[in-house]
Design a protein around this motif. Structure first.
Motif, short mmCIF file in Angstrom:
data_model
loop_
_atom_site.label_atom_id
_atom_site.label_comp_id
_atom_site.label_asym_id
_atom_site.label_seq_id
_atom_site.Cartn_x
_atom_site.Cartn_y
_atom_site.Cartn_z
N THR A 118 0.82 -1.21 0.00
CA THR A 118 0.00 0.00 0.00
C THR A 118 0.86 1.27 0.00
N VAL A 122 -5.68 4.91 -2.32
CA VAL A 122 -5.60 3.45 -2.43
C VAL A 122 -6.99 2.84 -2.55
N LEU A 123 -7.94 3.35 -1.78
CA LEU A 123 -9.32 2.83 -1.86
C LEU A 123 -9.92 3.07 -3.24
N CYS A 144 -7.96 2.88 7.66
CA CYS A 144 -7.06 1.96 6.96
C CYS A 144 -7.65 0.56 6.92
N ILE A 160 -9.08 -0.68 3.65
CA ILE A 160 -8.18 -1.23 2.63
C ILE A 160 -8.09 -2.74 2.79
#
Length: 313
Positions: free
Chosen positions: A191, A211-212, A278, A281
């Motif tokens: 990540t 990232v999502l 987080c 993720i």
């Protein structure tokens, strides 16, 4: 899902705790992901090691294309996997063989490449698709010489910000799916490295959101292939847009590489998450092995592990 703590053969396990099983129970850790070397592994590490991170190298493409850099045999193995194609293949087979002795669930290997002379630049000349095709060629050649044409454990290919596997969308996985000729492989999504590939990551929250968004664009087969995740964040956009570039201007290439270490670690921060989001993720991928890859930045890395692990209960 296994929660694993990143460690290496260059460190002493007794520095973590005299009684590791008790420590692991206390901090809700299922074992180590062990960075290995180009030598046999201490058999005592077998019981506490779940997975391995195989030795990484920077520019394996140089010897593969017949343009190896001048350096000692020792450094050639670490920075290029060798001086020519035969040595690259031999090195890969050997490091897999050493790791097989402790029977890991998987072995991580970087599927990217950067010209050593470009380590301290913002842009790289390597073409991602070409590098992935050649990476598949390298791995196919190495694995074809193993028993049954398969690695002794699952190989998971990790993304970096250097050219090659970047995992910005489905295309990298689908290309590898077409090119890799053996069956026992998958993806390790890092990540923090993914954040290093993206602009505008100035905070942990920027990184989580980005990232999502990318994971939301993955197809289900791409998500299913991600059996491992290196979990940490980097918010280095300010540094990435302001650092002074340095070009290789001759002399021993090893001296130039050594001068790039601080640059690389400043860019690739490996910070522990503090934002409970987080967890989204992890839930979006549900990897079999979640590796808390946290070096500690000069303090006890277990502090970072405890902080990050607590967000996932």
């Amino acid at each position: 899902m296994n929660h694993l703590f990143s460690y290496s053969v260059y460190q002493k396990t007794e520095d973590l705790a005299a009684d590791l099983p008790s420590l692991f129970r206390e901090i809700k850790c299922d074992g180590l992901e062990l960075l290995t070397s180009h030598e046999p592994i201490d058999p005592s590490l077998k019981g506490i090691t779940k997975t391995v991170h195989l030795p990484y190298t920077t520019d394996w493409l140089a010897p593969w294309e017949g343009r190896a850099y001048e350096m000692s045999d020792y450094y050639a193995k670490y920075y290029m996997y060798g001086r020519d194609r035969d040595e690259v293949v031999s090195t890969i087979r050997s490091m897999i063989g050493y790791a097989a002795a402790i029977e890991p669930l998987h072995g991580v290997i970087h599927a990217s490449n950067v010209n050593l002379t470009e380590l301290h630049l913002r842009k790289y000349t390597g073409d991602c698709r070409d590098i992935l095709c050649k990476f598949a060629e390298v791995m196919n050649t190495a694995i074809a010489g193993m028993k049954g044409g398969e690695p002794p454990f699952r190989l998971v290919f990790e993304n970096l910000w250097w050219p090659g596997l970047r995992m910005l969308d489905n295309s990298d996985f689908h290309l590898l799916e077409k090119k890799i000729e053996f069956e026992n492989w998958g993806i390790c999504l890092d990540t923090g490295h993914l954040m290093n590939t993206l602009p505008g990551i100035y905070s942990e929250q920027d990184g989580i959101n980005a990232v999502l968004r990318i994971i939301d664009g993955y197809s289900q087969d791409t998500k299913d292939a991600i059996s491992a995740m290196h979990f940490h964040y980097s918010a280095s956009s300010e540094y990435r847009t302001t650092f002074e570039e340095k070009r290789y201007e001759g002399g021993p290439i090893g001296d130039f590489i050594s001068g790039c270490y601080k640059h690389i670690t400043t860019l690739d921060q490996h910070l522990p998450y503090t934002d409970p989001r987080c967890r989204e993720i992890v839930e979006a991928i549900k990897p079999e092995n979640l590796i808390h890859e946290l070096p500690g930045h000069g303090h006890d890395p277990l502090l970072d592990y405890r902080q990050q692990r607590a967000l996932l209960d």
